[in-house]
Design an enzyme around this catalytic site. Structure first.
Site, PDB file in Angstrom:
ATOM      1  N   ASP A 457       0.821  -1.215   0.000  1.00  0.00           N
ATOM      2  CA  ASP A 457       0.000   0.000   0.000  1.00  0.00           C
ATOM      3  C   ASP A 457       0.857   1.268   0.000  1.00  0.00           C
ATOM      4  OD1 ASP A 457      -2.366   1.457   0.081  1.00  0.00           O
ATOM      5  OD2 ASP A 457      -3.228   0.254   1.691  1.00  0.00           O
ATOM      6  N   ASP A 525     -10.905   1.964  -3.200  1.00  0.00           N
ATOM      7  CA  ASP A 525     -11.516   1.663  -1.900  1.00  0.00           C
ATOM      8  C   ASP A 525     -13.033   1.720  -1.984  1.00  0.00           C
ATOM      9  OD1 ASP A 525      -9.261   1.068  -0.511  1.00  0.00           O
ATOM     10  OD2 ASP A 525      -9.004   3.054   0.378  1.00  0.00           O
TER      11      ASP A 525
HETATM   12  C1  GLA Z   1      -5.928   1.704   2.110  1.00  0.00           C
HETATM   13  C2  GLA Z   1      -6.345   0.542   1.245  1.00  0.00           C
HETATM   14  C3  GLA Z   1      -7.364  -0.292   1.981  1.00  0.00           C
HETATM   15  C4  GLA Z   1      -6.774  -0.787   3.274  1.00  0.00           C
HETATM   16  C5  GLA Z   1      -6.315   0.399   4.103  1.00  0.00           C
HETATM   17  C6  GLA Z   1      -5.561  -0.032   5.346  1.00  0.00           C
HETATM   18  O1  GLA Z   1      -6.969   2.614   2.261  1.00  0.00           O
HETATM   19  O2  GLA Z   1      -6.828   0.988   0.033  1.00  0.00           O
HETATM   20  O3  GLA Z   1      -7.766  -1.370   1.182  1.00  0.00           O
HETATM   21  O4  GLA Z   1      -5.699  -1.650   3.006  1.00  0.00           O
HETATM   22  O5  GLA Z   1      -5.451   1.246   3.357  1.00  0.00           O
HETATM   23  O6  GLA Z   1      -5.149   1.022   6.108  1.00  0.00           O
END
Ligand code: GLA
Length: 718
Positions: A457, A525
């Site tokens: 990420d 997301d």
């Molecule tokens: C980001 C990702 C999510 C999750 C969060 C965790 O927003 O896109 O899918 O992994 O971080 O903090």
């Protein structure tokens, strides 16, 4: 490829690109459908003395292959150099065109498997600079990979201020420009601009290819010429795309890395090579999608990932930071029982991370939560699943042991405080000790629990791009990207079978550069199927299904609050790398049975769903319905999906036409989740369309949103 005294012609399977030589200058005279070699190409360019500097308009209108100040052309420039004498005027003359090896780009990823490469060489003899443009073509896609190298052959240092990867000058104005823009949880929504005179520019300085604007750009040519042009960049950093049309009805397209405040010193003998760009001509929009997909699947994503991608269950949306070993194992039980193949422990397993305010950088097992990652991973595997884990290596929390020990690792201008975002700071990955530290963390994690999958990420943007006074802004972005790619390369060289899914607060780093290392991306997301219908449409025009992670999430979307049916959430997740991302430990038996059937269906059609030719028949942006079909290469199997995004009472659309099936074949069509099955010829399916409204399962309870109603058709050749 054909190189004659006056013409240079480069062919892809279905397109040709032709340059015309005028003594020491070169003009792009054709880019379109493939034409035979033996034509009289003089007819493509009537201004024999276009460059004689006799007529100002001719120079302005010339379709040049690159441009800089000092050559009489007054449009946006692809190249800007501050010469050793402090001046900015250059004049590069065309020297030769020849076949070449496709070059490696210094520290940057680029496509592989090219069939042939053309290099065009130019020189500015006054300042001792050489410019080389590389065009590579492939046997199985019409995409052309383009990059540019500037070599300082003089003894003096110069400063490079901008260099586009690709310049394409074409005739006509009134181009319709489609760009794919958005923000967090709303990525790659299509945005449309018609440009007659003036400039359109897009780009980002966020330090990643960004949620705001994807580097992919699509242009519809004016009706007189027809067809589409598309561009993309094999790069994950700051980028800039520019389209400029003149009153002379010519249009220039520039694609490249960001160049705001760029100053790259180039000493005598040194060179600079741009990131690779991709350009493509296609007659129809579907050609653009299909040819781009072939390029990405065949020449960007490493071949070892071509196989199946596991069906994941990710616990993030269900649990956030609130989970423990029991919970993870409960998820694993359920995941295995419905046929999933991978269990992903997301954010929160390390340090003291129980909310977003701490511990990034401290990649140590929080045993209180996990009960020990090693045994947790073993327990998950014992249930027949692969084990996956989340990390965000490029970041650090101010509240972390790493930050307390090494505040100097943080990316910042020492004269200022860095900007905090999402309670985190960015590490200066360009420092070798930072990269080494992160590799060490990943090595320990791999030793501990050997994950088969990592979700990598990157949850904020880079606002403090500064390593040294001369390495800031867009120049820093380039070095940051190189450091990121080098780290990914080091990890994947050591663990070549590791599957990394890239994520940047959802889809903030969805680009061809990252896909060279991580074959799939967490698309967004946003998991609400209504929003996803748009996000996925915008994604799929540029990137293949195999790269696009898509999960079935909770009935009530955690972001929009919209309540949707499982069948509709399933239909959207089916478009990409399928997974689940909600609390399946709370599901009733009925729902588990449905999930099991859905996953079985996905597995049965996985190859065609991920790698089939993609036909975007109707666009969600142009009406109330989206129709998309994926068809296997031999046209024996297909899955069609129809998404109704607005229910209008007593006014049905009635007919839904598909595309891509073999006209001469007969198919058995099954409506997923229903008993209904029928036979139809490919020609009928492809042409007149089927009256399918009766098969949309209507829900009048008022419980579910009526903004989405889907139909999935499984199609098999008889
Ligand atoms: C980001 C990702 C999510 C999750 C969060 C965790 O927003 O896109 O899918 O992994 O971080 O903090």
């Amino acid at each position: 490829m054909q190189i004659t005294e006056r013409f240079i012609k480069l062919d892809t399977p279905r397109t040709s690109l032709i340059f015309r030589r005028y003594d020491e200058l070169l003009e792009t005279v054709y880019y379109g459908q493939r034409v035979p070699d033996a034509e009289d190409f003089d007819i493509l360019s009537s201004h024999k003395h276009k460059y004689a500097h006799s007529c100002i308009d001719d120079i302005v209108a010339a379709n040049m292959t690159f441009s800089c100040y000092g050559m009489g052309n007054d449009r946006k420039f692809s190249l800007s150099v501050k010469n050793h004498d402090g001046g900015y005027a250059n004049n590069f003359l065309f020297v030769r065109a020849e076949r070449a090896e496709k070059p490696d780009i210094d520290g940057l990823p680029s496509s592989d498997g090219a069939a042939e490469t053309l290099v065009l060489v130019y020189e500015d003899r006054v300042y001792g600079l050489e410019l080389r443009q590389y065009y590579s073509v492939f046997d199985d896609t019409d995409a052309v990979a383009v990059s540019t190298r500037l070599i300082n052959r003089s003894e003096h240092a110069v400063v490079l201020r901008s260099l586009a990867s690709c310049q394409l000058d074409v005739d006509g104005s009134g181009y319709e420009i489609f760009s794919y823009c958005g923000t967090w949880a709303r990525e790659r929504y299509r945005s449309r601009t018609v440009l007659h005179t003036g400039a359109f520019e897009q780009g980002t300085c966020r330090g990643s290819s960004s949620h705001a604007v994807n580097p992919f750009l699509l242009l519809r040519r004016p009706a007189r010429m027809g067809g589409y042009l598309a561009f993309n960049l094999v790069y994950s950093g700051n980028h800039r795309e520019c389209v400029e049309s003149t009153a002379m009805h010519t249009t220039r397209i520039l694609i490249g890395m960001g160049d705001s405040c760029l100053e790259i010193p180039l000493g005598g003998g040194e060179r600079f090579h741009t990131p690779e760009a991709v350009m493509l001509f296609g007659k129809h929009r579907r050609d653009i999608a299909q040819q781009m997909h072939r390029f990405v699947n065949g020449h960007i994503v490493p071949r070892r990932y071509r196989g199946e991608r596991p069906v994941a269950v990710n616990i993030w949306e269900a649990c956030g930071f609130d989970f423990d070993r029991e919970k993870v194992l409960a998820f694993a039980d359920r995941a295995a029982s419905v046929g999933a193949e991978l269990l992903v422990v997301d954010d929160g397993w390390f340090g003291r991370r129980n909310d977003p305010t701490s511990s990034l950088g401290d990649w140590t097992d929080n045993e209180q939560k996990t009960g020990g990652l090693r045994s947790l991973a073993e327990a998950v595997r014992a249930k027949g699943l692969r084990f996956g884990i989340w990390i965000e290596p490029e970041m650090v929390s101010p509240d972390s042991d790493l930050y307390r020990a090494h505040p100097e690792y943080v990316l910042r201008n020492p004269a200022r405080s860095p900007i905090l975002m999402r309670d985190q700071l960015v590490l200066d990955l360009v420092r070798p000790e930072v990269s080494d530290y992160l590799f060490g963390c990943i090595e320990r994690l791999m030793d501990l629990c050997s994950p088969e999958y990592i979700k990598w990420d990157f949850n904020r943007v880079i606002t403090d791009a500064y390593h040294a006074p001369t390495l800031a802004g867009d120049a820093y972005s380039l070095q940051y990207c190189k450091a990121l790619y080098a780290l990914l390369d080091r990890v994947l060289t050591r663990w070549p079978h590791l599957l990394i899914e890239s994520c940047a607060a959802g889809g903030g780093r969805y680009d061809l550069g990252i896909l060279r290392y991580t074959p799939q991306v967490w698309t967004s997301d946003m998991t609400d199927p209504v929003e996803r219908a748009h996000i996925q449409e915008g994604t799929l025009i540029a990137y293949p299904q195999s790269t696009m992670s898509a999960h079935v999430a909770s009935e009530v979307c955690v972001k929009t609050g919209r309540r949707t049916r499982l069948c509709d959430r399933f239909a959207l997740a089916l478009e990409g790398v399928f997974g689940l991302e909600y609390d399946i430990t709370q599901c009733r038996q009925e729902e588990l049975d449905e999930l099991r059937a859905q996953i079985a269906f996905y597995k049965n059609y996985r190859d065609v769903l991920l790698y089939g030719d993609y036909y975007p028949v109707e666009s969600a942006e142009e009406g109330e319905t989206a129709v998309r079909v994926v068809v296997s290469a031999d046209k024996s199997r297909a899955v069609a999906e129809i998404f109704k995004l607005k229910q209008v009472f007593n006014r049905e659309q009635n007919r839904y036409r598909l595309e891509g099936l073999n006209d001469e074949a007969t198919y058995r069509v099954r409506i997923y989740g229903q008993e209904r099955e029928f036979r139809a010829s490919g020609r009928l399916l492809n042409s007149y369309g089927l009256e399918l409204d009766a098969y949309f399962l209507k829900d009048r309870s008022g419980v579910y949103s009526n903004e989405i109603n889907t139909l999935v058709l499984a199609i098999e050749r008889c």
